[in-house]
Design an enzyme around this catalytic site. Structure first.
Site, PDB file in Angstrom:
ATOM      1  N   ALA A  53      29.922  66.522  93.686  1.00  0.00           N
ATOM      2  CA  ALA A  53      28.664  67.174  93.284  1.00  0.00           C
ATOM      3  C   ALA A  53      28.176  68.254  94.265  1.00  0.00           C
ATOM      4  O   ALA A  53      27.944  69.399  93.855  1.00  0.00           O
ATOM      5  CB  ALA A  53      27.607  66.099  93.052  1.00  0.00           C
ATOM      6  N   ARG A  88      30.904  72.373  84.560  1.00  0.00           N
ATOM      7  CA  ARG A  88      30.989  70.901  84.567  1.00  0.00           C
ATOM      8  C   ARG A  88      29.564  70.390  84.288  1.00  0.00           C
ATOM      9  O   ARG A  88      28.630  70.772  84.978  1.00  0.00           O
ATOM     10  CB  ARG A  88      31.510  70.364  85.909  1.00  0.00           C
ATOM     11  CG  ARG A  88      33.013  70.577  86.065  1.00  0.00           C
ATOM     12  CD  ARG A  88      33.580  69.732  87.187  1.00  0.00           C
ATOM     13  NE  ARG A  88      33.774  68.345  86.821  1.00  0.00           N
ATOM     14  CZ  ARG A  88      34.088  67.381  87.696  1.00  0.00           C
ATOM     15  NH1 ARG A  88      34.224  67.671  88.970  1.00  0.00           N
ATOM     16  NH2 ARG A  88      34.262  66.144  87.300  1.00  0.00           N
ATOM     17  N   GLN A 199      40.954  60.200  92.908  1.00  0.00           N
ATOM     18  CA  GLN A 199      40.280  60.849  94.048  1.00  0.00           C
ATOM     19  C   GLN A 199      40.195  59.909  95.252  1.00  0.00           C
ATOM     20  O   GLN A 199      40.147  60.364  96.386  1.00  0.00           O
ATOM     21  CB  GLN A 199      38.854  61.279  93.668  1.00  0.00           C
ATOM     22  CG  GLN A 199      38.771  62.419  92.674  1.00  0.00           C
ATOM     23  CD  GLN A 199      38.588  61.920  91.268  1.00  0.00           C
ATOM     24  OE1 GLN A 199      39.129  60.874  90.906  1.00  0.00           O
ATOM     25  NE2 GLN A 199      37.851  62.642  90.456  1.00  0.00           N
ATOM     26  N   ASP A 240      26.573  61.703  91.308  1.00  0.00           N
ATOM     27  CA  ASP A 240      26.577  63.062  90.757  1.00  0.00           C
ATOM     28  C   ASP A 240      25.214  63.457  90.235  1.00  0.00           C
ATOM     29  O   ASP A 240      24.927  64.647  90.062  1.00  0.00           O
ATOM     30  CB  ASP A 240      27.616  63.169  89.637  1.00  0.00           C
ATOM     31  CG  ASP A 240      29.002  63.122  90.233  1.00  0.00           C
ATOM     32  OD1 ASP A 240      29.491  62.007  90.490  1.00  0.00           O
ATOM     33  OD2 ASP A 240      29.563  64.198  90.496  1.00  0.00           O
ATOM     34  N   LYS A 251      31.031  58.475  89.362  1.00  0.00           N
ATOM     35  CA  LYS A 251      32.385  58.391  88.805  1.00  0.00           C
ATOM     36  C   LYS A 251      32.583  57.104  88.002  1.00  0.00           C
ATOM     37  O   LYS A 251      32.145  56.033  88.422  1.00  0.00           O
ATOM     38  CB  LYS A 251      33.392  58.462  89.960  1.00  0.00           C
ATOM     39  CG  LYS A 251      34.856  58.427  89.588  1.00  0.00           C
ATOM     40  CD  LYS A 251      35.262  59.489  88.616  1.00  0.00           C
ATOM     41  CE  LYS A 251      34.935  60.893  89.068  1.00  0.00           C
ATOM     42  NZ  LYS A 251      34.993  61.889  87.980  1.00  0.00           N
TER      43      LYS A 251
HETATM   44  O1  MRU Z   1      34.874  64.213  89.223  1.00  0.00           O
HETATM   45  P1  MRU Z   1      34.569  64.393  90.680  1.00  0.00           P
HETATM   46  O2  MRU Z   1      35.752  64.210  91.564  1.00  0.00           O
HETATM   47  O3  MRU Z   1      33.836  65.685  90.937  1.00  0.00           O
HETATM   48  O4  MRU Z   1      33.565  63.222  90.986  1.00  0.00           O
HETATM   49  C1  MRU Z   1      33.027  63.028  92.258  1.00  0.00           C
HETATM   50  C2  MRU Z   1      32.177  61.843  92.361  1.00  0.00           C
HETATM   51  O5  MRU Z   1      31.969  61.116  91.425  1.00  0.00           O
HETATM   52  C3  MRU Z   1      31.494  61.614  93.669  1.00  0.00           C
HETATM   53  O6  MRU Z   1      31.319  60.266  93.914  1.00  0.00           O
HETATM   54  C4  MRU Z   1      30.126  62.291  93.610  1.00  0.00           C
HETATM   55  O7  MRU Z   1      30.252  63.626  93.232  1.00  0.00           O
HETATM   56  C5  MRU Z   1      29.420  62.238  94.887  1.00  0.00           C
HETATM   57  S1  MRU Z   1      30.138  63.380  96.009  1.00  0.00           S
HETATM   58  C6  MRU Z   1      29.394  63.381  97.475  1.00  0.00           C
END
Ligand code: MRU
Length: 356
Positions: A53, A88, A199, A240, A251
């Site tokens: 995010a 996104r 991830q 996010d 996520k």
């Molecule tokens: O789909 P992504 O890889 O962008 O998702 C990221 C996440 O869900 C993280 O946990 C969230 O963005 C927090 S990042 C500090």
């Protein structure tokens, strides 16, 4: 933070170009990529060369700078801002950063617009770095408390990558871990692999390895049994979008981890910068949950025996798939929110107490 002992940030501006670490290539290849146009920035966000995010917010801010370099024209800038926001849908930081930039630029004359835009983008990046550092200092107290009681390694479970690669530096969920490690507190991290894009396995484990922090990759479904066995002292995840009532969108799979934590009395914390708070909606059903390409599910990428990156299909072509990228953990399952301003209850009262 470090990669092969060299300090990096995830994004920076140099010679009229935006430089990013291409996260689709990690952990097998470390490639710094140039973004030359706003289209490049949009594409990097969509394809997840940059993700997380706070980092997509920062990329969008720089994306507007690239848009002005390309064509100093108000309607082009407006279109760029709309396309960036649409790239996104779930993480609120993207809209937050674009709205902030556009507000700043709204009463700036053509002559100064590039200078003002670049300055504001850099302020957003520096601010994120400061927020993440403070999240770490605040979260450190919780880890320290567990360590002082336990007098042994603190086992922390995290989901996805809310690490420095998801922000400009430090990370959110990982920042308390980095601070604890730097203070000499023994920590070990259970890293959820985080299907389908992995991830956790690809990025969180990678960045923890580079910082010398012991970690173990587990399947997404292993957290429950580890909590039942008393092998998890605390869960810390990122977010996010955090609704002002304390509900947390993160996520996919975060919700199930929170349920398991509740059932096993394991504290479940969410780390976030204030840029992730959505002050406008209270009903989580109004959050647009990103649904991504089913190929992310049906194919996996890795390194083969000949050290070549390769992609393979893992289930029948005929099978249907559904790839929801995020879920919502209701506030009642969240022990607390770790923010740059301190730790608060996951509630409107808690958040408003810190952010007047
Ligand atoms: O789909 P992504 O890889 O962008 O998702 C990221 C996440 O869900 C993280 O946990 C969230 O963005 C927090 S990042 C500090």
């Amino acid at each position: 933070m470090k990669i092969e002992n060299k300090t990096y940030r995830t994004i920076w501006f140099e010679n009229n170009l935006v430089k990013i670490i291409d996260q689709t290539k990690l952990p097998h290849q470390f490639i710094i990529k140039d973004l030359k146009t706003v289209k490049d920035a949009i594409n990097a966000i969509k394809t997840m060369e940059v993700r997380g995010a706070p980092l997509i917010g920062a990329t969008a801010a720089y994306g507007l700078v690239l848009s002005i370099i390309e064509k100093n024209d108000l309607s082009f800038l407006k279109k760029s801002s709309e396309d960036l926001i649409a790239s996104r849908p779930t993480a609120i930081n993207l809209k937050w950063a674009v709205d902030r930039m556009m507000k700043k630029l709204s009463d700036t004359n053509d002559k100064d617009i590039l200078k003002v835009a670049l300055n504001e983008a850099e302020v957003i990046v520096e601010e994120d770095l400061g927020f993440c550092k403070n999240i770490g200092l605040n979260g450190l107290k919780i880890i320290e408390e567990i360590y002082n009681k336990k007098k042994d390694t603190v086992n922390i479970l995290t989901h996805c990558n809310a690490g420095w690669l998801a922000t400009t530096d430090w990370g959110t969920a990982t920042s308390p871990i980095y601070h604890a490690h730097q203070k000499g507190i023994k920590v070990h991290v259970w890293v959820d692999e985080t299907r389908p894009r992995n991830q956790g396995a690809n990025l969180t484990s990678y960045e923890l390895n580079e910082e010398g922090i012991p970690n173990t990759v587990i399947t997404d479904n292993a957290g429950g049994i580890l909590m039942q066995r008393g092998q998890v002292d605390i869960c810390i995840v990122g977010t996010d979008r955090t609704l002002f009532n304390g509900d947390v969108c993160n996520k996919i799979g975060t919700y199930l981890k929170a349920l398991a934590a509740k059932d096993n009395n394991v504290p479940f914390y969410v780390a976030l910068p204030s840029s992730t708070i959505d002050w406008n909606i209270k009903d989580h059903k109004k959050i647009q949950i990103e649904e991504r390409n089913s190929e992310e599910l049906s194919h996996v990428e890795g390194i083969d025996r000949n050290n070549q990156v390769t992609k393979v299909r893992i289930y029948p072509k005929k099978s249907k798939s559904m790839n929801l990228a995020f879920d919502v953990t209701p506030a009642k399952y969240v022990t607390g929110l770790i923010t740059e301003k301190g730790i608060c209850e996951a509630s409107e009262k808690g958040l408003k107490g810190l952010f007047k």
